[in-house]
Design a protein around this motif. Structure first.
Motif, PDB file in Angstrom:
ATOM      1  N   LEU A  15       0.827  -1.208   0.000  1.00 45.43           N
ATOM      2  CA  LEU A  15       0.000   0.000   0.000  1.00 45.43           C
ATOM      3  C   LEU A  15       0.863   1.260   0.000  1.00 45.43           C
ATOM      4  O   LEU A  15       0.557   2.234  -0.689  1.00 45.43           O
ATOM      5  N   VAL A  16       1.952   1.232   0.756  1.00 44.20           N
ATOM      6  CA  VAL A  16       2.862   2.387   0.799  1.00 44.20           C
ATOM      7  C   VAL A  16       3.481   2.613  -0.578  1.00 44.20           C
ATOM      8  O   VAL A  16       3.558   3.750  -1.070  1.00 44.20           O
ATOM      9  N   ILE A  17       3.918   1.523  -1.218  1.00 38.75           N
ATOM     10  CA  ILE A  17       4.523   1.629  -2.544  1.00 38.75           C
ATOM     11  C   ILE A  17       3.502   2.122  -3.563  1.00 38.75           C
ATOM     12  O   ILE A  17       3.811   2.947  -4.433  1.00 38.75           O
ATOM     13  N   ALA A  18       2.268   1.635  -3.467  1.00 43.67           N
ATOM     14  CA  ALA A  18       1.224   2.030  -4.416  1.00 43.67           C
ATOM     15  C   ALA A  18       0.853   3.503  -4.265  1.00 43.67           C
ATOM     16  O   ALA A  18       0.555   4.183  -5.255  1.00 43.67           O
ATOM     17  N   VAL A  19       0.860   4.001  -3.037  1.00 37.22           N
ATOM     18  CA  VAL A  19       0.496   5.395  -2.782  1.00 37.22           C
ATOM     19  C   VAL A  19       1.590   6.351  -3.251  1.00 37.22           C
ATOM     20  O   VAL A  19       1.310   7.452  -3.751  1.00 37.22           O
ATOM     21  N   ALA A  20       2.857   5.934  -3.105  1.00 35.02           N
ATOM     22  CA  ALA A  20       3.973   6.798  -3.483  1.00 35.02           C
ATOM     23  C   ALA A  20       3.914   7.148  -4.966  1.00 35.02           C
ATOM     24  O   ALA A  20       3.737   6.267  -5.809  1.00 35.02           O
ATOM     25  N   PRO A  21       4.035   8.434  -5.311  1.00 31.06           N
ATOM     26  CA  PRO A  21       3.990   8.836  -6.729  1.00 31.06           C
ATOM     27  C   PRO A  21       5.096   8.160  -7.526  1.00 31.06           C
ATOM     28  O   PRO A  21       6.220   8.011  -7.057  1.00 31.06           O
TER      29      PRO A  21
END
Length: 212
Positions: A15-21
């Motif tokens: 989720l953190v990776i997906a949120v990061a632009p």
């Protein structure tokens, strides 16, 4: 079948990776600005399908080949960059046609263009990105628990398929936000042309970024 602690850690990290632009988010926004929310949603689906393809590649060892072979990596890298550059050039070309058409019309028209294989474009953009392949073989194995009865291959497949499932809602949120922003600009007659130009430039920038 999966270690619960590893599963939770994987979900949080994903989720953190997906949120990061990143490049995929830029592609989503460019498609949303240019062609509307439906195109953005189709792009999100295309990226999810691309993740499934990369999972299959990782499981059967093709991603490992990309990691081991500089020639294979470079070939896929150049193909991906060429494809993104092609999308950018075609988008910029469409702006010239749109401007010529607008010069001949006084009434306001629908500024979003018909979607042309957007899902396939997004999927191929993801598949032809060797950095994504290396991400899958570097990131996912960290959460495989070799002490479990489940085979390593099965765990790799499950985690690989979970990632696009977890990332898809985040991508949809990007699309929704991008459509709200684009809606404001579409209210002005000349704005869609500049949106398309910016989107075309984004595609070309992504092609250059892929080569770096």
């Amino acid at each position: 079948m999966l270690n619960p602690e590893y599963l939770i850690s994987f979900a949080v990290a994903s989720l953190v990776i997906a949120v990061a632009p990143g490049p995929s988010n830029a592609f989503l926004m460019a498609q949303t600005f240019t062609n509307g929310k439906n195109a953005g949603m189709q792009s999100a689906l295309g990226f999810a399908l691309g993740g499934v393809v990369h999972t299959l590649f990782a499981v059967i060892g093709l991603s490992a080949i990309l990691k081991a072979s500089e020639t294979a990596y470079s070939t896929v890298q150049y193909l991906g960059a060429a494809y993104l550059a092609y999308l950018g050039i075609m988008t910029l070309k469409d702006t010239l046609a749109s401007q010529s058409s607008n010069d001949q019309q006084d009434e306001q028209v629908d500024t979003t263009k018909p979607n042309k294989n957007v899902t396939f474009q997004a999927m191929m953009t993801e598949v032809l990105n060797p950095k994504v392949a290396l991400f899958f073989i570097a990131f996912i194995p960290q959460f495989v628990d070799t002490s479990l009865d489940a085979s390593t291959t099965l765990q790799l497949a499950i985690f690989g398929l979970l990632y696009p499932i977890l990332a898809f809602p985040i991508d949809c949120a990007y699309v929704y936000g991008g459509d709200k922003i684009a809606g404001y600009f579409r209210a002005h007659p000349q704005a869609p042309i500049w949106i398309d130009r910016i989107s075309g430039a984004i595609f070309i920038a992504l092609a250059i970024n892929l080569l770096l």
